[in-house]
Design an enzyme around this catalytic site. Structure first.
Site, short mmCIF file in Angstrom:
data_model
loop_
_atom_site.label_atom_id
_atom_site.label_comp_id
_atom_site.label_asym_id
_atom_site.label_seq_id
_atom_site.Cartn_x
_atom_site.Cartn_y
_atom_site.Cartn_z
N LEU A 168 0.81 -1.22 0.00
CA LEU A 168 0.00 0.00 0.00
C LEU A 168 0.84 1.26 0.00
O LEU A 168 0.34 2.34 -0.34
CB LEU A 168 -0.94 0.02 1.21
N ALA B 203 -2.91 -2.18 6.76
CA ALA B 203 -2.85 -0.81 7.28
C ALA B 203 -1.52 -0.54 7.95
O ALA B 203 -0.79 -1.47 8.31
CB ALA B 203 -3.98 -0.57 8.29
N TYR B 204 -1.21 0.72 8.09
CA TYR B 204 -0.10 1.18 8.92
C TYR B 204 -0.68 1.33 10.32
O TYR B 204 -1.56 2.15 10.56
CB TYR B 204 0.42 2.52 8.40
N THR B 205 -0.20 0.53 11.28
CA THR B 205 -0.83 0.48 12.60
C THR B 205 0.08 0.90 13.76
O THR B 205 -0.30 0.76 14.92
CB THR B 205 -1.36 -0.94 12.88
N THR C 161 -11.02 2.15 12.61
CA THR C 161 -10.63 2.15 14.01
C THR C 161 -11.42 3.13 14.87
O THR C 161 -11.94 4.14 14.38
CB THR C 161 -9.13 2.51 14.12
N ASP C 162 -11.45 2.84 16.18
CA ASP C 162 -12.01 3.76 17.15
C ASP C 162 -11.21 5.05 17.26
O ASP C 162 -11.70 6.06 17.78
CB ASP C 162 -12.06 3.09 18.53
N TYR D 114 -2.20 8.66 13.35
CA TYR D 114 -2.78 7.37 12.99
C TYR D 114 -4.29 7.50 12.78
O TYR D 114 -4.82 7.08 11.74
CB TYR D 114 -2.48 6.32 14.05
#
Length: 301
Positions: free
Chosen positions: A38, A61-63, A102-103, A126
């Site tokens: 990605l 994803a980048y997490t 995400t939250d 993020y």
């Protein structure tokens, strides 16, 4: 039904691969780096198109929440531009995309559980990059499900449950934040929910309830409450145990700010798809038992 999952090594991807093996008529394939990267959006279209999916699950994803503060460009490239390109490719193929979010798109200032219509206000890079990803996905493919989840753990990869068990093996006491609240969510449950929703999308070509949903474990707790349940369950099955000492967010400073309230209401998803996550204690207990037993088998081999 063929599902293509982006992010081969992620917790949700691994859980989907495992769950897909037990479902008749379901084929789950996962693809990740280096074939699909990605951070290099030009690689996405050809790779996904070649897999000929019926549904694309956008899980890569980048997490790295704290590291994102130092790498905003990379975080946005992966989580926004890359996610948008995945959704665009699915649209070109004429198939839906299920995108994981995400939250962290919320600031945590609400008193109760967040619903999908609540205003977003990410506290850090993020969360901002994931929110931009939601917007890119929605713009690129009208046939989208954006699933916001929180506090994800599983038998796979790196996560809070594994960290607690590892620390307890070498310590008598672990300090854990007690003033952040949320819904611990098993990636195994997320995989089950995705497969359930995918079957609905695949079987109903006129499905009209695309959009954003919350998908989290049932019930709520603090990080320290989560830790106590993990370790008490571990002790029950002969695994490591340690005392948990409550501390505040101020006692454990991090580069990126975390929401004090990550609670998500999943009522909209339950209404649309007829699926509700089990109580978080049950799901967490099953994962802890599995990890303890796997460790015992390794040590006895």
């Amino acid at each position: 039904m063929r599902l293509l999952v982006t992010g081969r090594d992620g917790q949700v991807a691994a859980s989907l691969l495992a769950a897909g093996q037990a479902r008749a008529g379901v084929e789950v394939a996962a693809i990740g780096r280096p074939e699909l990267d990605l951070a290099r959006p030009d690689t996405i279209i050809e790779v996904i198109a070649g897999a000929k999916p019926d549904i694309v699950v956008s899980a890569a994803a980048y997490t790295a929440v704290d590291q994102a503060e130092d790498e905003p460009d990379l975080a946005f490239t992966v989580n926004a531009t890359g996610a948008g390109k995945v959704a665009e490719t699915a649209a070109r193929l004429g198939v839906p995309v299920i995108h994981l979010s995400t939250d962290y798109v919320f600031d945590g200032s609400k008193a109760g559980a967040y619903v999908e219509a609540d205003p977003t206000a990410p506290l850090g890079v993020y969360g901002a990059s994931k929110l931009a990803g939601e917007q890119a996905v929605a713009a690129a493919n009208p046939r989208h499900l954006i699933l916001r989840t929180a506090w994800v753990y599983s038998p796979f990869g790196k996560n809070f449950v594994k960290t607690m068990l590892r620390l307890a093996a070498g310590r008598h006491e672990i300090s854990v934040v007690s003033d952040q609240w949320g819904n611990p969510t098993s990636a195994l449950d997320i995989a089950d929910a995705i497969l359930h929703a995918a079957a609905v999308l695949h079987g109903d070509k006129s499905f009209a309830r695309f959009g954003t949903y919350h998908l989290a474990g049932s019930g709520e707790t603090s990080w320290s409450g989560f830790a106590r349940h993990i370790l008490d369950t571990s002790l029950k099955f002969g695994g490591p145990w340690a005392r948990v000492r409550d501390i505040t967010t101020m006692d454990y400073p991090t580069k990126a700010r975390r929401p004090a309230n990550s609670r998500l209401s999943s009522a909209k998803f339950a209404d649309a798809f007829g699926w509700t996550a089990p109580d978080w204690r049950m799901s967490a207990g099953e994962v802890v038992q599995r990890l303890v037993e796997e460790t015992r088998q390794i040590l006895s081999a």
